[in-house]
Design an enzyme around this catalytic site. Structure first.
Site, PDB file in Angstrom:
ATOM      1  CG  ASP A  49      -0.068  -0.566   1.932  1.00 19.72           C
ATOM      2  OD1 ASP A  49       0.752   0.346   2.764  1.00 19.72           O
ATOM      3  OD2 ASP A  49      -1.412  -0.515   3.380  1.00 19.72           O
ATOM      4  CE  LYS A  50      -1.236   7.471   0.300  1.00 21.07           C
ATOM      5  NZ  LYS A  50      -0.505   8.770   1.669  1.00 21.07           N
TER       6      LYS A  50
END
Lengths: 172, 172, 172, 172
Positions: A49-50
């Site tokens: 994920d980010k």
């Protein structure tokens, strides 16, 4: 931990509370597992994920991959189990995240079972990277045995139990 | 529950063991939440698996959607929090699955918070479908506050705490 | 295929239209690839949907796993490329689904490259199960080379190109 | 575009090749759609990757959410269609990525249909963020109509076609 738990605990004093808190934190049972199985995994880009790390729910997919491969190793196939009318849905889970796993990390995934199933199978998992000795993620997944037709709980199928026992003995 | 927990319990008798077992099963705290927030959700085809129901790890994504919308509702934005240098990784979670959610089910997702965070925020979730009164899935997610730069734990940011308090008061 | 395409085609007659329609349907280029790479994969439960087959978007994750392993095989690491400041985002893709892949299917994933990249790398993929000779899924993914800092397009890095050439020669 | 396509094109000259290249790049048909439908979406944390943007395969899930909501808006339910024995698997898709979508971006998703389905339904999608006028992602998804029992192709069900026509007329 629930408030009921806590209020019960409070009646037995503050020092016990601290001890119980540590007990409540997820960690592996302090006895010998009857089953140990190990599998190599690698994290995918799509699983990050980010934050730059593997998204927390993705470890549950790793647990399942490890479980599926263990069942195959034990001489069964989860796919064939389903085709024969038995499904094993997840009914409960618990996970503790100690360290992040990064993209393209090579991981060792371990499955541990401590007790023979009757109505449910409790499975434990450790995910480790090459960077550290201690586990990155620890998990516990409870599975029920259900008839696919009626969707009602059933006892562990005899074949499953005997394959489990067999794997446990051979491994020791 | 770990063996340490169990061995401790055994010293206090068999009937207490049964009571403690029920306490260990995940359920909501028996006190008033300081925060309650509700959001409508709908399950997607991509979230189902071959059992015909929502795959178990997907509920963690629902929990996050509910959490994100609650933070926005409280007057913050999790995206802006990250841009200001604070990340909130999941450090622990626990989920109990009572009933499956099917494809295209309209769900009510509830977030409950029972205690103000200091180093960690503990959030609780209930997912309900229109078919039943009782919850389908119950979850508990523990989040830490981390400095994005150092990746070290920090106390809850003041702004976060004040927005939380404010939402709690307005809602009552 | 767009209407512009089609209206252009209509001016050249109905039989040409049929030929062009077949040409527009995705299939591998009719020349020798400069790169061929093959990887074994197995479909996960979490990748299936309620139709009982692998959900269509999941093949793109397989393509990426194949691509990542190929890059490693060629003597590079996509993770290190990103760490050195070059990202390769997907800018276009096309996929044709011929047959479903089921849960726990053992698959052969093939990557094919037909032209050396300049500003973009065009990669082709075939996913095959053990049940059939013909491919189950065919894909084409276009990737750009971007500077991580500026997020602007750049030419293929020299190191990437030389590793690609080297792999292509060694394999032949 | 395939080599067959290209070799055909080469026989008609270099300038036509350039024109055809542009035609091959995915863009919306240059005629009036018979169906237009719009839906608001928001990107989830779990949908991002370590590049900090929505992972490319996730747009296909957005396309499906938009499609499902459109079908509901037209007076049908895809879930009921499946329950009545008709499934609509994706048989082909094409996507062009112009700009990244970030975490927590508010998006407008548009569905466009240009032709009534016979054996297949071709659907087009545009994803737009609030930051830009032009689309971020453009997609085209081809769906077949299959009998769930036989898994064989069938013509578009009459009910589906009449609901589609009805929506198209009401909307105009």
């Amino acid at each position: 931990m629930t408030m009921q738990g806590r209020s019960f605990i409070l009646t037995i004093g503050r020092s016990q509370l601290l001890i119980l808190r540590m007990l409540f934190m997820l960690h592996l049972p302090k006895k010998e597992p009857i089953i140990t199985y190990s599998l190599s995994l690698r994290s995918r880009y799509s699983e990050t994920d980010k934050m730059g790390v593997v998204y927390h729910s993705r470890y549950l997919e790793y647990f399942e991959v490890i479980r599926t491969e263990f069942i195959r190793q034990a001489g069964l196939s989860y796919r064939e189990m389903e085709e024969s009318g038995v499904i094993m849905p997840v009914v409960g889970l618990e996970t503790r995240f100690r360290r992040p796993v990064l993209y393209d990390d090579s991981m060792e995934g371990r499955l541990l079972i401590y007790e023979e199933p009757v109505m449910r199978l409790t499975t434990w998992y450790e995910i480790r990277t090459e960077r550290e000795q201690d586990f990155a993620v620890l998990g516990k997944v409870d599975l029920a045995f259900l008839s696919m037709e009626t969707r009602r709980p059933m006892r562990v199928p005899d074949l499953f139990l005997s394959k489990l026992r067999n794997y446990g003995q051979v491994a020791q």
